[in-house]
Design an enzyme around this catalytic site. Sequence first.
Site, short mmCIF file in Angstrom:
data_model
loop_
_atom_site.label_atom_id
_atom_site.label_comp_id
_atom_site.label_asym_id
_atom_site.label_seq_id
_atom_site.Cartn_x
_atom_site.Cartn_y
_atom_site.Cartn_z
N ASP A 29 -1.23 -6.27 0.17
CA ASP A 29 -1.56 -5.59 0.76
C ASP A 29 -2.84 -5.29 1.18
OD1 ASP A 29 1.37 -5.49 2.74
OD2 ASP A 29 1.54 -2.89 2.13
N GLU A 76 9.08 -4.24 10.41
CA GLU A 76 9.37 -2.80 10.02
C GLU A 76 10.10 -2.16 10.19
OE1 GLU A 76 7.47 -0.84 6.68
OE2 GLU A 76 7.98 0.89 6.85
N GLU A 121 -1.49 -5.00 8.16
CA GLU A 121 -0.50 -4.86 9.59
C GLU A 121 -1.16 -5.07 10.94
OE1 GLU A 121 0.31 -0.67 9.41
OE2 GLU A 121 0.62 -0.81 7.36
N LYS A 156 -1.35 -9.04 2.91
CA LYS A 156 -0.99 -8.98 4.27
C LYS A 156 -1.10 -7.75 4.88
CE LYS A 156 3.48 -5.57 4.17
NZ LYS A 156 3.00 -5.29 4.73
N ASP A 161 0.77 -1.58 0.13
CA ASP A 161 0.30 0.26 0.32
C ASP A 161 0.56 1.83 -0.50
OD1 ASP A 161 0.99 0.10 2.67
OD2 ASP A 161 -0.90 -0.03 3.72
N SER A 162 2.10 0.73 0.02
CA SER A 162 2.98 2.48 0.15
C SER A 162 3.08 3.12 -1.68
CB SER A 162 4.52 1.89 -0.36
OG SER A 162 5.27 0.16 -0.96
#
Length: 270
Positions: A86, A185, A118, A116, A47-48
Amino acid sequence: MKRLTVPRIRARKKDGVTEQPLVMLTAYTARQAQLLDAHCDMLLVGDSLGQVIYGLPSTIPVTLEMMANHGAAVVRGSYHSVVVVDMPFGSYESSPEQAFESAAYLLKQTGAAAVKLEGGEAMAPTVEFLNSRGIPVMGHVGLTPQAVNVLGGYMARGRSDAEADKIVTDAVALEKAGAFAIVIEGVVEPIAIAATEAVSCPTIGIGASARCDGQVLVTEDMLGMFERVPRFVKKYDDIAGMIEKTVATYAEEVRDRSFPSDEQTYQPKS
Ligand code: KIV
Ligand code: NA
């Protein structure tokens, strides 16, 4: 070359040891995926892309539709790597059911093998729910950019004892819930190592430690395409500089009419 599978990625760590570190990079487009694919074990549709592709200030505004569109492009452009997509902010946090609906949508739309998300302990029931219903999940602990408004910035995590303990506890909770791998991270090295030793699944470091079971970077960052990058990024090249130089040459040739030349111009048959 047949495409790698999630179980094969998971099995790369045996009895706590990963002989050959796992290689992961982000990819957002088909052509980028084509260029990276043969060199990687996993491609992350991160999602960056919010910042890197869309110029957004954070990953918070990224939508499921954006992830689905770029995820599909990356799957079309690759044949070897496991593609992980993501889950964007707001698409999975409220319940395991919400997460399943979003993750199923992403896998259906893209053909990717895994998602993925978070978060640590709080997300463990969600990871279990998805995994037991056919959706492999990669975890992501430490500096979790979707929580920027709670964390107050993008600084490294794990400097206090409480934070350090929580990172290891989070990683263990995710692996117990069935995560096949965990991104660590922006975490101080001893804690990244402790988390790596505490879990039986591979850890993928970014700003963490060479002792993680693999590494990931944002491709644009390591290529030198993006202006501002965190300290943990190694710039392997200066692609932005190459593009600027090349475009300056093009502009000059258009302005002095040396492009197009005869070679690039059609003439009627004589
Ligand atoms: O969105 C992303 O690119 C990521 C990696 C940096 C781990 O989550
Ligand atoms: Na991300």
